[in-house]
Design a protein around this motif. Structure first.
Motif, mmCIF file in Angstrom:
data_model
loop_
_atom_site.group_PDB
_atom_site.id
_atom_site.type_symbol
_atom_site.label_atom_id
_atom_site.label_comp_id
_atom_site.label_asym_id
_atom_site.label_seq_id
_atom_site.Cartn_x
_atom_site.Cartn_y
_atom_site.Cartn_z
ATOM 1 N N UNK A 180 0.838 -1.197 0.000
ATOM 2 C CA UNK A 180 0.000 0.000 0.000
ATOM 3 C C UNK A 180 0.879 1.255 0.000
ATOM 4 N N UNK A 181 1.908 1.271 0.837
ATOM 5 C CA UNK A 181 2.816 2.419 0.885
ATOM 6 C C UNK A 181 3.605 2.553 -0.408
ATOM 7 N N UNK A 182 4.040 1.415 -0.944
ATOM 8 C CA UNK A 182 4.780 1.452 -2.202
ATOM 9 C C UNK A 182 3.954 2.048 -3.326
ATOM 10 N N UNK A 183 2.663 1.757 -3.340
ATOM 11 C CA UNK A 183 1.802 2.319 -4.390
ATOM 12 C C UNK A 183 1.760 3.834 -4.288
ATOM 13 N N UNK A 184 1.735 4.371 -3.066
ATOM 14 C CA UNK A 184 1.755 5.821 -2.878
ATOM 15 C C UNK A 184 3.052 6.422 -3.415
ATOM 16 N N UNK A 185 4.176 5.823 -3.028
ATOM 17 C CA UNK A 185 5.472 6.357 -3.451
ATOM 18 C C UNK A 185 5.666 6.238 -4.955
ATOM 19 N N UNK A 186 5.200 5.137 -5.536
ATOM 20 C CA UNK A 186 5.361 4.964 -6.981
ATOM 21 C C UNK A 186 4.500 5.964 -7.749
ATOM 22 N N UNK A 187 3.295 6.249 -7.241
ATOM 23 C CA UNK A 187 2.443 7.246 -7.879
ATOM 24 C C UNK A 187 3.104 8.616 -7.840
#
Length: 312
Positions: A48-55
């Motif tokens: 979930x956190x990775x999706x934020x950072x990748x966005x």
């Protein structure tokens, strides 16, 4: 007034990309890479956190390319509103990822390389959020010096940013359909979150595109009616969600279970009870934001004023 005529010079754009966007790209990339390297140990919260950072990394890269190639005038909205509005969301995304990842993952991980990586990822996420806030502040000063009306610095825009952002967090915690599909009242709550998010997003886009005065009714009245509707819908969700998730009379658990559904400790997933509590808290927060929005527009209509350049 065209977007090209109010755009910063090429040197100014290059300076922003080097001293602001490049650190943003570096921080979000490092945070993403550190968690991605954990493999299955990162769990659902890590994903979930990775999706934020990748966005944040991807959109920041796109914005940098657009500005370096001087393509801002090709967009239907004023580019400066788009880029800085995104920076506001990115700051909130990185800050939320930092807080949630640290309190749901780091405290459960024993001392070792995985914990060190998680702490480093959280630190870089915090650095990224500070950099995005710095970008908003720098651009605000620049546009103020140019005497340009900057929509995202108005109260109504900031309220819409908060409404849509909190709704996005609610959807993230509702990723598991098992939390609500078993009960019609809970499905209604999810419908409320979706309806209010769509209404807020539509109004936000109308403002960004400067199409608000093309409506058949005065925009302040239109906004007031939508805000009132959203407040009433959120009140129903604030009552029904805790009632059907935590009421003993309805067979639910009013307190966090001492054992059982804590999520998989190996992958550090959030337990269902924690997710339900997070949704309840975020529902109350967003209701307060909508109430503030309603009060803002009620005051605007009562005194007969609109946002002016410099209204913040």
């Amino acid at each position: 007034m065209s977007t090209w005529s109010i755009s910063p010079s090429r040197d100014a754009v290059f300076s922003v990309c080097v001293f602001v966007r490049l650190p943003q790209l570096f921080s979000t990339c490092v945070a993403f890479s550190l968690v991605a390297d954990m493999g299955f140990q990162r769990g659902a919260i890590g994903n979930w956190s990775m999706s934020f950072w990748s966005i944040c990394f991807t959109i920041t890269l796109i914005i940098s390319i657009v500005e370096l190639c001087r393509l801002g005038s090709e967009f239907p909205f004023f580019w400066y509103n788009i880029s800085i509005t995104y920076a506001c969301y990115a700051a909130l995304l990185c800050l939320s990822a930092s807080i949630i990842y640290s309190i749901t993952y780091i405290q459960l991980v024993p001392y070792g390389p995985y914990r060190d990586r998680a702490i480093a990822a959280t630190a870089f996420s915090c650095i990224a959020s500070v950099q995005y806030v710095t970008e908003v502040a720098r651009m605000r000063v620049w546009y103020k010096l140019k005497e340009i009306f900057f929509y995202v610095h108005t109260t109504r825009a900031l309220l819409k940013v908060l409404e849509t952002f909190v709704a996005g967090l609610i959807f993230a915690f509702l990723s598991s359909t098992s939390l609500y599909l078993h009960q019609l009242a809970l499905e209604w709550c999810v419908a409320v979150y979706s309806i209010c998010f769509i209404l807020a997003a539509v109004v936000f886009l109308l403002d960004l595109a400067e199409w608000e005065y093309r409506l058949l009714v005065p925009f302040p009245i239109f906004h007031l009616v939508l805000s009132l509707l959203s407040v009433l819908l959120y009140v129903s969700a604030l009552v029904l969600w805790p009632l059907y998730q935590f009421s003993e009379e309805l067979g639910r658990q009013p307190q966090r279970p001492s054992n059982g559904d804590f999520g998989d400790k190996l992958t550090h997933d959030m337990c269902a009870w924690d997710q339900c509590l997070a949704v309840a808290v975020l529902t109350a927060i967003n209701l307060l934001v909508y109430v503030a929005d309603l009060g803002y527009w009620a005051r605007k209509i009562s005194v007969g004023t609109e946002d002016q350049p410099g209204d913040s």
